[in-house]
Design a protein around this motif. Structure first.
Motif, mmCIF file in Angstrom:
data_model
loop_
_atom_site.group_PDB
_atom_site.id
_atom_site.type_symbol
_atom_site.label_atom_id
_atom_site.label_comp_id
_atom_site.label_asym_id
_atom_site.label_seq_id
_atom_site.Cartn_x
_atom_site.Cartn_y
_atom_site.Cartn_z
ATOM 1 N N SER A 1 0.856 -1.183 0.000
ATOM 2 C CA SER A 1 0.000 0.000 0.000
ATOM 3 C C SER A 1 0.890 1.231 0.000
ATOM 4 O O SER A 1 1.985 1.223 0.562
ATOM 5 C CB SER A 1 -0.910 -0.006 1.226
ATOM 6 N N GLY A 2 0.425 2.291 -0.626
ATOM 7 C CA GLY A 2 1.232 3.503 -0.742
ATOM 8 C C GLY A 2 1.141 4.426 0.441
ATOM 9 O O GLY A 2 2.109 5.056 0.823
ATOM 10 N N GLY A 3 -0.019 4.526 1.043
ATOM 11 C CA GLY A 3 -0.179 5.390 2.206
ATOM 12 C C GLY A 3 -0.133 6.857 1.875
ATOM 13 O O GLY A 3 -0.559 7.297 0.812
ATOM 14 N N ASP A 4 0.441 7.641 2.783
ATOM 15 C CA ASP A 4 0.422 9.096 2.696
ATOM 16 C C ASP A 4 1.173 9.645 1.488
ATOM 17 O O ASP A 4 0.692 10.512 0.791
ATOM 18 C CB ASP A 4 1.023 9.700 3.971
ATOM 19 N N ASN A 5 2.366 9.148 1.248
ATOM 20 C CA ASN A 5 3.171 9.694 0.152
ATOM 21 C C ASN A 5 3.204 8.766 -1.060
ATOM 22 O O ASN A 5 4.040 8.930 -1.934
ATOM 23 C CB ASN A 5 4.583 10.004 0.636
ATOM 24 N N ASN A 6 2.336 7.804 -1.089
ATOM 25 C CA ASN A 6 2.172 6.877 -2.203
ATOM 26 C C ASN A 6 3.447 6.094 -2.519
ATOM 27 O O ASN A 6 3.707 5.762 -3.655
ATOM 28 C CB ASN A 6 1.657 7.597 -3.442
ATOM 29 N N GLN A 7 4.261 5.827 -1.483
ATOM 30 C CA GLN A 7 5.449 5.007 -1.652
ATOM 31 C C GLN A 7 5.316 3.767 -0.776
ATOM 32 O O GLN A 7 5.025 3.872 0.403
ATOM 33 C CB GLN A 7 6.696 5.775 -1.233
ATOM 34 N N SER A 8 5.522 2.611 -1.359
ATOM 35 C CA SER A 8 5.488 1.394 -0.549
ATOM 36 C C SER A 8 6.855 1.198 0.107
ATOM 37 O O SER A 8 7.871 1.652 -0.394
ATOM 38 C CB SER A 8 5.117 0.187 -1.409
ATOM 39 N N GLU A 9 6.866 0.538 1.244
ATOM 40 C CA GLU A 9 8.085 0.324 2.017
ATOM 41 C C GLU A 9 8.502 -1.137 1.953
ATOM 42 O O GLU A 9 7.658 -2.031 1.896
ATOM 43 C CB GLU A 9 7.850 0.696 3.486
ATOM 44 N N THR A 10 9.786 -1.374 2.002
ATOM 45 C CA THR A 10 10.348 -2.710 2.105
ATOM 46 C C THR A 10 11.217 -2.739 3.350
ATOM 47 O O THR A 10 11.895 -1.760 3.652
ATOM 48 C CB THR A 10 11.211 -3.038 0.866
ATOM 49 N N SER A 11 11.163 -3.837 4.085
ATOM 50 C CA SER A 11 11.959 -3.929 5.311
ATOM 51 C C SER A 11 12.305 -5.383 5.595
ATOM 52 O O SER A 11 11.839 -6.294 4.917
ATOM 53 C CB SER A 11 11.203 -3.318 6.493
ATOM 54 N N GLY A 12 13.083 -5.574 6.627
ATOM 55 C CA GLY A 12 13.334 -6.910 7.139
ATOM 56 C C GLY A 12 12.279 -7.233 8.181
ATOM 57 O O GLY A 12 11.690 -6.333 8.782
ATOM 58 N N SER A 13 12.016 -8.498 8.382
ATOM 59 C CA SER A 13 11.038 -8.875 9.408
ATOM 60 C C SER A 13 11.592 -10.008 10.259
ATOM 61 O O SER A 13 12.340 -10.864 9.774
ATOM 62 C CB SER A 13 9.702 -9.290 8.784
ATOM 63 N N PHE A 14 11.239 -9.965 11.508
ATOM 64 C CA PHE A 14 11.557 -11.026 12.455
ATOM 65 C C PHE A 14 10.241 -11.570 12.967
ATOM 66 O O PHE A 14 9.317 -10.800 13.230
ATOM 67 C CB PHE A 14 12.408 -10.491 13.613
ATOM 68 N N ALA A 15 10.136 -12.880 13.096
ATOM 69 C CA ALA A 15 8.886 -13.517 13.504
ATOM 70 C C ALA A 15 9.138 -14.465 14.671
ATOM 71 O O ALA A 15 10.154 -15.159 14.712
ATOM 72 C CB ALA A 15 8.280 -14.292 12.347
ATOM 73 N N VAL A 16 8.181 -14.492 15.597
ATOM 74 C CA VAL A 16 8.197 -15.439 16.700
ATOM 75 C C VAL A 16 6.806 -16.041 16.796
ATOM 76 O O VAL A 16 5.807 -15.324 16.746
ATOM 77 C CB VAL A 16 8.558 -14.757 18.041
#
Length: 171
Positions: free
Chosen positions: A48-63
């Motif tokens: 989703s783009g949200g406020d500035n219409n840019q999607s984000e990519t990140s690392g994720s950690f799961a438990v």
């Protein structure tokens, strides 16, 4: 002697077969949950783009912490990267497809700190569908899920949507 032995085996086999019909057939096997809690890591992609219409990519950690006597798990995802961090704890209902695979649906909240994350830039209610697959004869788990954050963006109130995947180690 060989004739007596083979005749006895046939007779015992016939008695066992007759007894199984008389007692009824055994119930069908039920799928069991993909047992084991795990900790894992992988990428997260905001769709989703949200406020500035840019999607984000990140690392994720799961438990994942699996309750063995109930089809419930406590799960937490931490999405780190970009300009912000999101911690997403959920309680999920796990539905076993077979002894290796669980489908699940979870509900919880996102707690956002900093700027934009793959699921938005403010804390909100979330739904998290996903799947866990236990690799045969190992302690490794492959997982994938989506996070839908309702009202995840401050300025326009739109929903955030991200997908995550990764590899975990069962404990």
């Amino acid at each position: 002697m060989a004739y007596l032995w083979s005749g006895g085996c046939v007779a015992l086999g016939s008695v066992a077969l007759a007894a199984s019909f008389a007692l009824g057939s055994p119930s069908s096997a039920q799928a069991q949950a993909a047992y084991g809690s795990y900790i894992g890591a992988g990428p997260s992609f905001g769709l989703s783009g949200g406020d500035n219409n840019q999607s984000e990519t990140s690392g994720s950690f799961a438990v994942r912490y699996k309750f063995l006597r109930a089809p419930l798990s406590i799960r937490t995802q931490v999405l780190v990267g970009g300009t912000g961090t999101a911690v997403v704890p959920t309680l999920s209902y796990d539905y076993p497809l077979d002894w290796q695979t669980d489908l699940y649906i979870g509900a919880g909240a996102s707690v956002v700190r900093g700027g934009n994350t793959p699921i938005g830039n403010k804390s909100s209610f979330v739904i998290q569908p996903g799947v866990d697959y236990v690799m045969p004869y190992s302690r490794w788990v492959l997982y994938g899920n989506a996070i839908i954050s309702f009202d995840g963006y401050e300025n326009n109130g739109s929903a955030g949507f991200s997908i995550q995947g990764g590899t975990g180690l069962r404990f």
